[in-house]
Design a protein around this motif. Sequence first.
Motif, mmCIF file in Angstrom:
data_model
loop_
_atom_site.group_PDB
_atom_site.id
_atom_site.type_symbol
_atom_site.label_atom_id
_atom_site.label_comp_id
_atom_site.label_asym_id
_atom_site.label_seq_id
_atom_site.Cartn_x
_atom_site.Cartn_y
_atom_site.Cartn_z
ATOM 1 N N ASN A 28 6.348 6.461 -4.521
ATOM 2 C CA ASN A 28 5.928 6.908 -3.194
ATOM 3 C C ASN A 28 6.115 8.406 -3.027
ATOM 4 O O ASN A 28 7.179 8.951 -3.237
ATOM 5 C CB ASN A 28 6.701 6.184 -2.089
ATOM 6 C CG ASN A 28 6.250 4.769 -1.931
ATOM 7 O OD1 ASN A 28 5.169 4.412 -2.359
ATOM 8 N ND2 ASN A 28 7.079 3.957 -1.329
ATOM 9 N N THR A 30 6.440 11.672 -0.803
ATOM 10 C CA THR A 30 7.013 11.949 0.511
ATOM 11 C C THR A 30 5.926 12.317 1.513
ATOM 12 O O THR A 30 6.119 12.197 2.706
ATOM 13 C CB THR A 30 8.047 13.088 0.440
ATOM 14 O OG1 THR A 30 7.429 14.243 -0.130
ATOM 15 C CG2 THR A 30 9.250 12.681 -0.386
ATOM 16 N N VAL A 33 4.697 8.817 3.150
ATOM 17 C CA VAL A 33 5.747 7.833 3.401
ATOM 18 C C VAL A 33 5.508 7.026 4.681
ATOM 19 O O VAL A 33 5.940 5.887 4.779
ATOM 20 C CB VAL A 33 7.136 8.519 3.408
ATOM 21 C CG1 VAL A 33 7.334 9.368 4.653
ATOM 22 C CG2 VAL A 33 8.233 7.504 3.246
ATOM 23 N N LYS A 34 4.769 7.559 5.644
ATOM 24 C CA LYS A 34 4.523 6.850 6.905
ATOM 25 C C LYS A 34 3.385 5.833 6.802
ATOM 26 O O LYS A 34 3.156 5.082 7.734
ATOM 27 C CB LYS A 34 4.219 7.848 8.029
ATOM 28 C CG LYS A 34 5.422 8.684 8.408
ATOM 29 C CD LYS A 34 5.108 9.619 9.547
ATOM 30 C CE LYS A 34 6.330 10.455 9.900
ATOM 31 N NZ LYS A 34 6.040 11.379 10.994
ATOM 32 N N ARG A 40 -0.758 3.238 0.648
ATOM 33 C CA ARG A 40 -0.177 4.137 -0.356
ATOM 34 C C ARG A 40 -0.642 3.743 -1.757
ATOM 35 O O ARG A 40 -1.005 4.603 -2.560
ATOM 36 C CB ARG A 40 1.351 4.107 -0.300
ATOM 37 C CG ARG A 40 1.938 4.904 0.830
ATOM 38 C CD ARG A 40 3.432 5.132 0.646
ATOM 39 N NE ARG A 40 4.167 3.920 0.338
ATOM 40 C CZ ARG A 40 4.748 3.131 1.229
ATOM 41 N NH1 ARG A 40 4.686 3.440 2.510
ATOM 42 N NH2 ARG A 40 5.412 2.056 0.858
ATOM 43 N N SER A 72 -4.562 3.885 9.309
ATOM 44 C CA SER A 72 -4.096 4.861 8.314
ATOM 45 C C SER A 72 -4.676 6.253 8.547
ATOM 46 O O SER A 72 -4.045 7.255 8.199
ATOM 47 C CB SER A 72 -4.488 4.405 6.909
ATOM 48 O OG SER A 72 -3.934 3.163 6.606
ATOM 49 N N VAL A 75 -2.619 8.900 10.506
ATOM 50 C CA VAL A 75 -1.462 9.314 9.695
ATOM 51 C C VAL A 75 -1.911 10.318 8.640
ATOM 52 O O VAL A 75 -1.278 11.354 8.434
ATOM 53 C CB VAL A 75 -0.790 8.088 9.035
ATOM 54 C CG1 VAL A 75 0.327 8.517 8.094
ATOM 55 C CG2 VAL A 75 -0.271 7.126 10.085
#
Length: 92
Positions: A28, A30, A33-34, A40, A72, A75
Amino acid sequence: MEKTCPEGHRFTKTSDCPACPVCETEKNSTYFVKLAAPARRALQRIGVTEPLQLAEFSENEILALHGVGKASIPVLRAVLQEHRLNFKNKQP
């Protein structure tokens, strides 16, 4: 059910999902990450691990990926905006 991934990590899963939680955590970025794990993984499958790579795609191209839903996109927009980038074909 206890499973072992190809990397040798042992984990317990109640579903048929083969994803190793240890490997997933290590992979993952950074930046993303949300995002939910399926989104992902979808980005990882196409080689997107950082915002500059994400900016090479349009919103529609990302939405077409299995695992990426409409939730998504905000984000991902936020990640791009933090780096002063946009999806392909979007005006700054």
